[in-house]
Structure formats: C-alpha cells, structure tokens
Scaffold this active site. Structure first.
Site, PDB file in Angstrom:
ATOM      1  N   TYR A 258       0.703  -1.202   0.057  1.00 15.87           N
ATOM      2  CA  TYR A 258       0.034   0.038   0.153  1.00 15.87           C
ATOM      3  C   TYR A 258       0.946   1.186  -0.126  1.00 15.87           C
ATOM      4  O   TYR A 258       0.803   2.060  -0.923  1.00 15.87           O
ATOM      5  CB  TYR A 258      -1.092   0.058   1.106  1.00 15.87           C
ATOM      6  CG  TYR A 258      -1.816   1.299   1.549  1.00 15.87           C
ATOM      7  CD1 TYR A 258      -2.302   1.926   0.457  1.00 15.87           C
ATOM      8  CD2 TYR A 258      -1.669   1.602   2.725  1.00 15.87           C
ATOM      9  CE1 TYR A 258      -2.953   2.983   0.708  1.00 15.87           C
ATOM     10  CE2 TYR A 258      -2.379   2.587   3.230  1.00 15.87           C
ATOM     11  CZ  TYR A 258      -3.092   3.548   2.084  1.00 15.87           C
ATOM     12  OH  TYR A 258      -3.687   4.875   2.222  1.00 15.87           O
TER      13      TYR A 258
ATOM     14  N   CYS B  20       3.419 -11.096  -0.459  1.00 22.38           N
ATOM     15  CA  CYS B  20       2.497 -11.755   0.545  1.00 22.38           C
ATOM     16  C   CYS B  20       1.496 -11.185   1.045  1.00 22.38           C
ATOM     17  O   CYS B  20       0.568 -11.679   1.442  1.00 22.38           O
ATOM     18  CB  CYS B  20       3.347 -12.384   1.698  1.00 22.38           C
ATOM     19  SG  CYS B  20       3.865 -10.810   2.861  1.00 22.38           S
TER      20      CYS B  20
ATOM     21  N   SER C 172       6.580   3.699  13.133  1.00 22.97           N
ATOM     22  CA  SER C 172       5.271   3.796  13.383  1.00 22.97           C
ATOM     23  C   SER C 172       4.969   4.571  14.748  1.00 22.97           C
ATOM     24  O   SER C 172       5.896   4.465  15.695  1.00 22.97           O
ATOM     25  CB  SER C 172       4.597   2.574  13.614  1.00 22.97           C
ATOM     26  OG  SER C 172       3.373   2.607  14.108  1.00 22.97           O
TER      27      SER C 172
ATOM     28  N   TYR D 162       3.683  -6.891  17.094  1.00 27.01           N
ATOM     29  CA  TYR D 162       4.160  -5.968  15.734  1.00 27.01           C
ATOM     30  C   TYR D 162       4.603  -4.616  16.117  1.00 27.01           C
ATOM     31  O   TYR D 162       5.794  -4.310  15.671  1.00 27.01           O
ATOM     32  CB  TYR D 162       2.792  -5.773  15.031  1.00 27.01           C
ATOM     33  CG  TYR D 162       2.669  -4.351  14.182  1.00 27.01           C
ATOM     34  CD1 TYR D 162       3.343  -4.672  12.997  1.00 27.01           C
ATOM     35  CD2 TYR D 162       2.344  -3.128  14.354  1.00 27.01           C
ATOM     36  CE1 TYR D 162       3.661  -3.475  12.042  1.00 27.01           C
ATOM     37  CE2 TYR D 162       2.646  -1.997  13.627  1.00 27.01           C
ATOM     38  CZ  TYR D 162       3.277  -2.092  12.223  1.00 27.01           C
ATOM     39  OH  TYR D 162       3.482  -1.240  11.510  1.00 27.01           O
TER      40      TYR D 162
ATOM     41  N   LYS E  99       8.885  -2.874  15.643  1.00 24.19           N
ATOM     42  CA  LYS E  99       9.124  -1.421  15.361  1.00 24.19           C
ATOM     43  C   LYS E  99      10.340  -0.882  16.218  1.00 24.19           C
ATOM     44  O   LYS E  99      11.277  -0.179  15.762  1.00 24.19           O
ATOM     45  CB  LYS E  99       8.078  -0.408  15.182  1.00 24.19           C
ATOM     46  CG  LYS E  99       7.003  -0.895  13.950  1.00 24.19           C
ATOM     47  CD  LYS E  99       7.780  -0.814  12.624  1.00 24.19           C
ATOM     48  CE  LYS E  99       6.892  -1.175  11.340  1.00 24.19           C
ATOM     49  NZ  LYS E  99       7.522  -1.519  10.349  1.00 24.19           N
TER      50      LYS E  99
ATOM     51  N   ALA F 130     -18.575  -1.578  12.997  1.00 25.49           N
ATOM     52  CA  ALA F 130     -18.831  -1.478  14.378  1.00 25.49           C
ATOM     53  C   ALA F 130     -17.706  -0.210  14.876  1.00 25.49           C
ATOM     54  O   ALA F 130     -16.239  -0.309  14.474  1.00 25.49           O
ATOM     55  CB  ALA F 130     -18.228  -2.637  15.009  1.00 25.49           C
TER      56      ALA F 130
END
Ligand code: NAD
Ligand code: WQD
Length: 337
Positions: A10, A33, A123, A149, A153, A216
C-alpha cells in the site's frame, strides 16, 4: 537507483510512484505475501516509467547480495514487513522472524555491499501508552507497544541506531507514520487488504461498496469530544512525498534522523465516518461496539520537526483522503483482483 523493499504494498506503491515522478530509478523487492504485482504495473502505467519488480524475500541473503551486486543501488527504502496488529498477538514468531529477522538480513547485506543509506517505515506505535490524550514528539522516550507488531518497530529502530553507532558511515531515517489512509488521486492504486479489514478506513470502504454490512465503532465512552478515539490520519500521497524529502535530505549526511509523519490534527472515528459519507454520497450504517483491546484514546503527531528540517507538511485534508479512498474503492470494488 533506489531499492524499495515491500514496494508493491500500500504505502510502497504510492512511494514508488512519487519516486518515479521525481526522476529516481526504482527497483522493487517484494514477496507479494500481502500485495499484487498489478500495483507496480499500474504505477508504471500512471507514470510512463518502468520500476522493475523482483519477486523475492528480504530474508533471502543470497538474493539480496545478488541485487546489491548487480544494480547501482545508492539507498534503500524499507517497507517490507507484516503489519496486522491482532495477528501479531496470535503469531508473534512470524512477526519477529519477518520484521526483525528480515531487517537484520537486509542490514547485513547492505553493510557487506557498502550501501549504507536507509529509510525505514516506523510507526507512532513506538511511543506506546503515554497516558491520556497525547501529542507525540520525536524527543519523547520510546514506550512499550502493546503488540508484538509494535515491539518489532521498537526493536528495528534500536538495531538501526546501534548499527549506525558502530559504523558512522551509515545514514538512517526513521519515519514514524501516524494513520495512513487515502489513495492516489487517479483511483488506480490504493489499499487492498486481504480478508476482513482490521483498519477503520478500509472497513468503511467495504461497507460503502456493499461487501460488508455495517461498521462497528469500537467505543464511544472515551474522554474525547464525541467519545470515540482520535487519530492523526495522513493521506498516503503526503506520506509518499515525505519519503522522497527524507531520502533527499539524508543523501549527503551520516547519522540517525527521526521524523514524525503526520498532520498534527486528531480526527474522531465519527469524523471519519461523516467525511466518508460526504465523499460517497451514502449513509454508512454503524453500531457502537465495546472498546477494542489495546486501543489508545487519542494521539496525534507533532509534525514540526519534519516541517523545519525537511520542508514537508501534509497538504491534503480528511475530505481529500476520503474522496480519494472512495474513488479507488468504487473503481476497484474487489481491489486488484
Ligand atoms: P503492506 O502490507 O501493504 O506492504 C508491505 C509489503 O511488504 C507487502 O507488499 C508485502 O508483500 C511485503 N513483504 C512483507 N514481508 C516481506 C518479506 N519478508 N520480503 C519481501 N516483501 C515482504 O503494508 P503497508 O501499509 O504498505 O506498510 C508498509 C510499511 O509501513 C510496513 O513496514 C508497516 O509496518 C509500516 N507502517 C504501516 C502503517 C499503516 O497503517 N499502513 C503505519 C505505520 C507503519
Ligand atoms: C483507527 C480507529 C479504532 C476499525 C493501527 C496500528 C498502528 C498503525 C496504524 C502500523 C481506532 C477505530 C477501527 C473498526 C473502529 N499501523 N475502529 N472500527 O489502531 O489507530 O492503528 O494502524 O504501524 O500501529 O495499531 O488504526 O484504523 O485500526 O483504527 O471503530 O472496524 O478506528 O478503535 O480508534 P489504529 P485503525
């Protein structure tokens, strides 16, 4: 020539497009992937240029040696990695292997080839929980992210810092992204998540296009103006421009540089829903659901360091982000498939 790992993804594909438009030659390494070669075909069509895609893994040292040996690579922009926060809690080793292990293999190969110029996708998650609604500034100490995750970083930033400390010939830019959304204004490239999206804007998009029934909203009892969480959403094309600025800034320097890439403004979940409704001209059905584990109430970037040092600021509004997301989603209801 710039090597872009994860360049079919992206943020990578939008950055490759921007690099090509700025006259850079680009080589993409991506194992596909979580992406499609079609993204690079479209980038080449949109720019009239030719970024080459090599399908392969950053954990493959022999392949990296070959690429760095055969091409005049002067810098690497390193996007490749896994990024689903929830999945990382279920599969921590896959995240440490791919993100941390893959980065170490890449750094070792660059060191061996004498290519010591790297821009890394970090991030805002590295700031961790700092208590309450917070503006994050680069001088803040790193926090403890709640997910594996996020921890990858912090680990990779640390590894890169130590590498540059040990060998002062390195130049490293750590770019801390806030919440990237939006798509190229053509609507021909954009975010194409596999399965049910985890992130807010892709989820709303699939509701708007009829693939999902309703959104939601995770909690409306936070201590924020409308009770929903605040985030700093940044248009992916502004983010891409930030990479080009960072790459050009570090070209004649050494050392480690850290920049927040965000707008400086927080928007609530309901602000995003309303902006999307305006863009697509229909109502987005939603229900209020319980809070999602691990979500922080409110944070946004202090973007002044990037403005001062890179001459970079975001230019696109939340309405622009939603209009461009909708154009991409409406033109490509099933993504690249
Ligand atoms: P993405 O999944 O679209 O792109 C990542 C790309 O890396 C994919 O094309 C994938 O196929 C590739 N890849 C993954 N593992 C690889 C490996 N071992 N070898 C080669 N290629 C591999 O994600 P994105 O949103 O474009 O994110 C790009 C980077 O930015 C990631 O490092 C991500 O952690 C970071 N980031 C993203 C966000 C966000 O919200 N999207 C926010 C902050 C940081
Ligand atoms: C945004 C807001 C949700 C989905 C994540 C990562 C972060 C970074 C960016 C990579 C939150 C709410 C969401 C939904 C909702 N990625 N929401 N309903 O969590 O801020 O950041 O992506 O580094 O590390 O954690 O982004 O888009 O998931 O959520 O109400 O179906 O939307 O609670 O307030 P987040 P998000």
């Amino acid at each position: 020539m710039i090597l872009v790992t994860g360049g079919a993804g992206y943020i990578g594909s939008h950055t490759v497009l921007t690099l090509l438009q700025h006259g850079h030659d680009v080589l993409v390494l991506d194992n596909l992937c979580n992406s499609s070669a079609e993204a690079i075909h479209r980038v080449n069509r949109l720019t009239g240029k030719n970024a080459r895609l090599i399908e392969g893994d950053i954990r493959n040292r022999a392949l990296l040696d070959q690429i760095l040996g055969e091409h005049p690579i002067r810098a690497v922009i390193h996007f490749a990695g896994l990024k689903a926060v929830g999945e990382s809690v279920q599969k921590p080793l896959a995240y440490y292997d791919n993100n941390v292990g893959g980065s170490i293999t890449l750094i070792e190969a660059m060191q061996a080839a004498g290519v010591k110029n790297l821009v890394f996708s970090s991030s805002a998650t590295v700031y961790g929980e700092q208590g309450g609604a917070r503006e994050y500034t680069e001088t803040m100490p790193l926090g403890v992210p709640s997910s594996p995750y996020g921890k990858t970083k912090v680990m990779i930033e640390t590894i890169l810092g130590d590498t540059a400390h040990a060998d002062p010939a390195w130049t490293i830019a750590l770019l801390r992204y806030f919440n990237p959304v939006g798509a190229h204004e053509s609507g021909d490239i954009g975010e194409d998540p596999q399965g049910i999206p985890n992130n807010l804007v892709p989820y709303i998009s699939q509701v708007a296009v009829g693939r999902l029934e309703r959104l939601a909203v995770y909690g409306d009892d936070y201590d924020t103006p409308d009770g929903t969480c605040l985030r700093d959403y940044i248009h992916v094309m502004d983010l891409a421009a930030g990479h080009v600025k960072a790459l050009e800034h570090i070209a004649d320097k050494t050392g480690v540089y850290t920049w927040n890439l965000g707008s400086g403004t927080g928007s609530s979940v309901l602000d995003v829903v309303r902006a999307y409704e305006k863009a697509c001209g229909k109502a987005i059905p939603y229900t209020i659901a319980p809070r999602r584990a691990g979500d922080l109430p409110a944070f946004w970037a202090n973007p002044e360091k990037a403005a001062r040092e890179l001459g970079w600021r975001t230019e696109r509004s939340l309405d622009d982000m939603m209009a461009d997301t909708w154009r991409w989603q409406a033109k490509n209801p099933q993504g690249y498939r």
